[in-house]
Design an enzyme around this catalytic site. Structure first.
Site, short mmCIF file in Angstrom:
data_model
loop_
_atom_site.label_atom_id
_atom_site.label_comp_id
_atom_site.label_asym_id
_atom_site.label_seq_id
_atom_site.Cartn_x
_atom_site.Cartn_y
_atom_site.Cartn_z
N THR A 182 -1.64 8.31 2.28
CA THR A 182 -2.30 8.67 3.55
C THR A 182 -1.73 9.98 4.12
OG1 THR A 182 -0.67 7.48 4.85
CG2 THR A 182 -2.60 6.21 4.14
N GLY B 290 0.85 -1.20 0.00
CA GLY B 290 0.00 0.00 0.00
C GLY B 290 0.88 1.23 0.00
N ARG C 268 -2.45 14.70 -5.85
CA ARG C 268 -2.70 15.09 -4.45
C ARG C 268 -3.33 16.47 -4.33
NH1 ARG C 268 2.86 12.20 -2.53
NH2 ARG C 268 1.84 10.20 -2.15
N PHE D 138 -8.02 -2.53 -4.43
CA PHE D 138 -8.51 -1.16 -4.16
C PHE D 138 -8.40 -0.27 -5.39
CE2 PHE D 138 -7.10 -1.37 0.63
CZ PHE D 138 -8.05 -2.35 0.85
N GLU E 141 -4.47 8.26 -2.50
CA GLU E 141 -3.40 9.11 -3.09
C GLU E 141 -2.32 9.39 -2.04
OE1 GLU E 141 -3.80 9.44 -6.19
OE2 GLU E 141 -5.85 9.91 -6.75
C1 LIG Z 1 -11.56 3.91 -2.00
C2 LIG Z 1 -10.15 3.68 -2.37
C3 LIG Z 1 -9.73 3.89 -3.69
C4 LIG Z 1 -8.42 3.63 -4.07
N1 LIG Z 1 -8.05 3.77 -5.38
C5 LIG Z 1 -6.82 3.32 -5.79
C6 LIG Z 1 -6.46 3.28 -7.17
O1 LIG Z 1 -7.24 3.67 -8.05
N2 LIG Z 1 -5.24 2.76 -7.51
C7 LIG Z 1 -4.36 2.32 -6.60
O2 LIG Z 1 -3.29 1.85 -6.97
N3 LIG Z 1 -4.66 2.37 -5.26
C8 LIG Z 1 -5.86 2.84 -4.84
N4 LIG Z 1 -6.19 2.86 -3.50
C9 LIG Z 1 -5.21 2.41 -2.52
C10 LIG Z 1 -4.70 3.54 -1.61
O3 LIG Z 1 -3.83 4.37 -2.31
C11 LIG Z 1 -4.05 2.85 -0.40
O4 LIG Z 1 -5.13 2.31 0.37
C12 LIG Z 1 -3.23 3.81 0.44
O5 LIG Z 1 -2.08 4.20 -0.25
C13 LIG Z 1 -2.80 3.19 1.78
O6 LIG Z 1 -2.32 1.89 1.63
P1 LIG Z 1 -2.89 0.72 2.57
O7 LIG Z 1 -4.36 0.80 2.50
O8 LIG Z 1 -2.25 -0.55 2.19
O9 LIG Z 1 -2.45 1.14 4.03
P2 LIG Z 1 -1.01 0.85 4.70
O10 LIG Z 1 0.09 1.28 3.80
O11 LIG Z 1 -0.98 -0.55 5.18
O12 LIG Z 1 -1.06 1.82 5.95
C14 LIG Z 1 -1.68 1.48 7.18
C15 LIG Z 1 -1.39 2.63 8.16
O13 LIG Z 1 0.03 2.73 8.38
C16 LIG Z 1 0.46 4.05 8.11
N5 LIG Z 1 1.81 4.02 7.57
C17 LIG Z 1 2.29 3.26 6.55
N6 LIG Z 1 3.59 3.55 6.32
C18 LIG Z 1 3.93 4.53 7.20
C19 LIG Z 1 5.12 5.27 7.46
N7 LIG Z 1 6.23 5.09 6.74
N8 LIG Z 1 5.11 6.19 8.46
C20 LIG Z 1 3.98 6.41 9.19
N9 LIG Z 1 2.81 5.74 8.99
C21 LIG Z 1 2.79 4.83 8.01
C22 LIG Z 1 -0.54 4.57 7.07
O14 LIG Z 1 -0.54 5.97 7.01
C23 LIG Z 1 -1.84 3.99 7.61
O15 LIG Z 1 -2.30 4.78 8.66
C24 LIG Z 1 -7.49 3.16 -3.10
C25 LIG Z 1 -7.91 2.98 -1.77
C26 LIG Z 1 -9.21 3.21 -1.42
C27 LIG Z 1 -9.61 2.94 0.01
#
Ligand SMILES: Cc1cc2nc3c(=O)[nH]c(=O)nc-3n(C[C@H](O)[C@H](O)[C@H](O)COP(=O)(O)OP(=O)(O)OC[C@H]3O[C@@H](n4cnc5c(N)ncnc54)[C@H](O)[C@@H]3O)c2cc1C
Length: 378
Positions: A364, A130, A242, A155, A362
């Site tokens: 978190t 992610g 973003r 996603f 885009e």
């Molecule tokens: C409705 C929706 C639409 C989406 N559309 C697309 C799309 O079109 N194409 C695509 O490719 N993706 C898409 N996504 C994916 C989205 O970009 C990811 O969900 C997002 O980047 C976060 O990844 P993750 O969900 O795996 O969370 P994780 O990366 O697992 O994060 C979990 C938590 O850990 C925190 N975290 C992670 N790393 C760090 C760090 N280094 N320092 C501090 N905190 C950290 C995060 O901020 C979060 O709070 C979509 C997601 C949703 C929910």
């Protein structure tokens, strides 16, 4: 310094606001009931000339202007975030082709997408990758002039709706982020399928789901940009995206503030409109201050992009702040509506659920802070 918008930008705002009011707002309830974004509406983005915003005239656009795109997102969001997301995210595929495509790829795809309102998806995220997108497992292996893709993306906005997909895959695992390449994939290619469609908290008009690639054969001419530079391209593209997502927070906050002002003047308690209470006035003043601060941060980031100046830090700041205040302002507006704000008869309940996503996709909010701090500590 000149804070005024150009005549063209003002006209685009007018067009987007009219579209939001006349086309988007009336169908919000249907979208909520059916959990489906009408493709006919997406096509209308082309018909009325909104799809063409921020694309070169050579390829069917009305000219490059990141601020104009922000304004469209802001106005559409005032009607609903599903419409703004449909506009912004389902055009991201075309945007990426515009940014890194060859002249042949641009000529082949952009006029077709812009003129016909073609939705496209960008597939980066995987179940194990992610925020750490470079750890993706989707693999592309060369076979003669072609590439064979295998992996599962999750996603993905527009999965099952889009007519074109850009897939991000490892072409050299040893190289990590420098071994990632982008591929333009036609969903009718054998081995391409759509998996689980997600059941989300909000943004129900935007379909989000899995994209599965099983021995999908992609011709070499569909490599987007250079082999091994895919990660760099998507990160640069995300900087621009973003600012748009920040505008989703801004548009939501502006709409919520308007609703709160109106309601506070109408709702009578203790014998007078609640707007007469200082506690409510302070809420409104704080909301308006947040809206204004976010607006200028977002417009400034878009302006930097238009000027060809570095804008990565400012885009991350705008996204962090714009989406945070989007949630905060909706929350306060809902509070001002009391129990009615919690009811589905009022739009704030939907806005509260919808705006939450802007702090996640885009990149978190935490990742925006990583980007900002990274720039500060360079
Ligand atoms: C409705 C929706 C639409 C989406 N559309 C697309 C799309 O079109 N194409 C695509 O490719 N993706 C898409 N996504 C994916 C989205 O970009 C990811 O969900 C997002 O980047 C976060 O990844 P993750 O969900 O795996 O969370 P994780 O990366 O697992 O994060 C979990 C938590 O850990 C925190 N975290 C992670 N790393 C760090 C760090 N280094 N320092 C501090 N905190 C950290 C995060 O901020 C979060 O709070 C979509 C997601 C949703 C929910």
């Amino acid at each position: 310094m000149d804070f005024r918008l150009t005549e063209d930008q003002e006209s685009i705002r007018e067009l987007a606001a009219k579209f939001a009011k006349e086309v988007c707002a009336p169908e919000v309830e249907t979208i909520e009931a059916e959990h489906r974004f009408p493709i006919e509406t997406f096509r209308k983005f082309s018909e009325v000339g909104l799809y063409s915003v921020n694309f070169d005239e050579e390829y069917g656009g009305i000219g490059k202007d990141a601020l104009a795109e922000v304004i469209v997102v802001e106005e559409l969001t005032k009607a609903s975030l599903s419409h703004a997301a449909a506009f912004q995210i389902n055009r991201a595929c075309a945007g990426l082709i515009d940014e890194v495509g060859s002249p042949e790829q641009k000529a082949k795809y952009l006029p077709w997408m812009i003129e016909n309102g073609i939705p496209g998806s960008v597939c980066i995220t995987e179940s194990g990758a992610g925020s750490d997108a470079a750890s993706m497992r989707t693999m592309a292996v060369r076979d003669g002039d072609d590439w064979i893709l295998n992996g599962t993306k999750c996603f993905i906005t527009g999965a099952g709706v889009s007519e074109l997909y850009i897939v991000c895959a490892q072409t050299d695992r040893e190289l990590g982020a420098k071994g990632i390449t982008l591929f333009i994939v036609d969903p009718s290619t054998p081995g391409f399928s759509i998996g689980k469609i997600e059941n989300k908290m909000g943004l129900v008009g935007s379909q989000t789901g899995e994209v599965i690639l099983q021995d999908v054969r992609v011709p070499g001419e569909n490599v987007l940009g250079e082999v091994g530079k895919g990660f760099k391209y998507v990160m640069a593209n995300l900087d621009g995206a973003r600012i748009g997502t920040a505008a989703q927070g801004l548009g939501t906050a502006e709409a919520a503030l308007d609703l709160a002002i109106k309601y506070s003047k109408e709702r009578v308690q203790f014998g007078r409109p609640i707007s007469k209470f200082q506690g409510i006035q302070w809420y409104l003043a704080e909301m308006a201050t947040k809206v204004d601060s976010a607006k200028w941060m977002i417009y400034h980031a878009a302006w930097l992009k238009n000027e060809g100046l570095p804008f990565s830090k400012e885009a991350a700041m705008a996204k962090l702040y714009g989406t945070t205040i989007g949630r905060e302002v909706v929350n306060t507006a809902l509070q001002i509506h009391g129990g009615y704000g919690y009811m589905k008869d009022y739009p704030l309940e939907r806005m509260y659920r919808d705006v939450r996503i802007t702090e996640i996709y885009e990149g978190t909010s935490e990742i925006q802070k990583v980007v900002i701090a990274g720039q500060l500590l360079r």
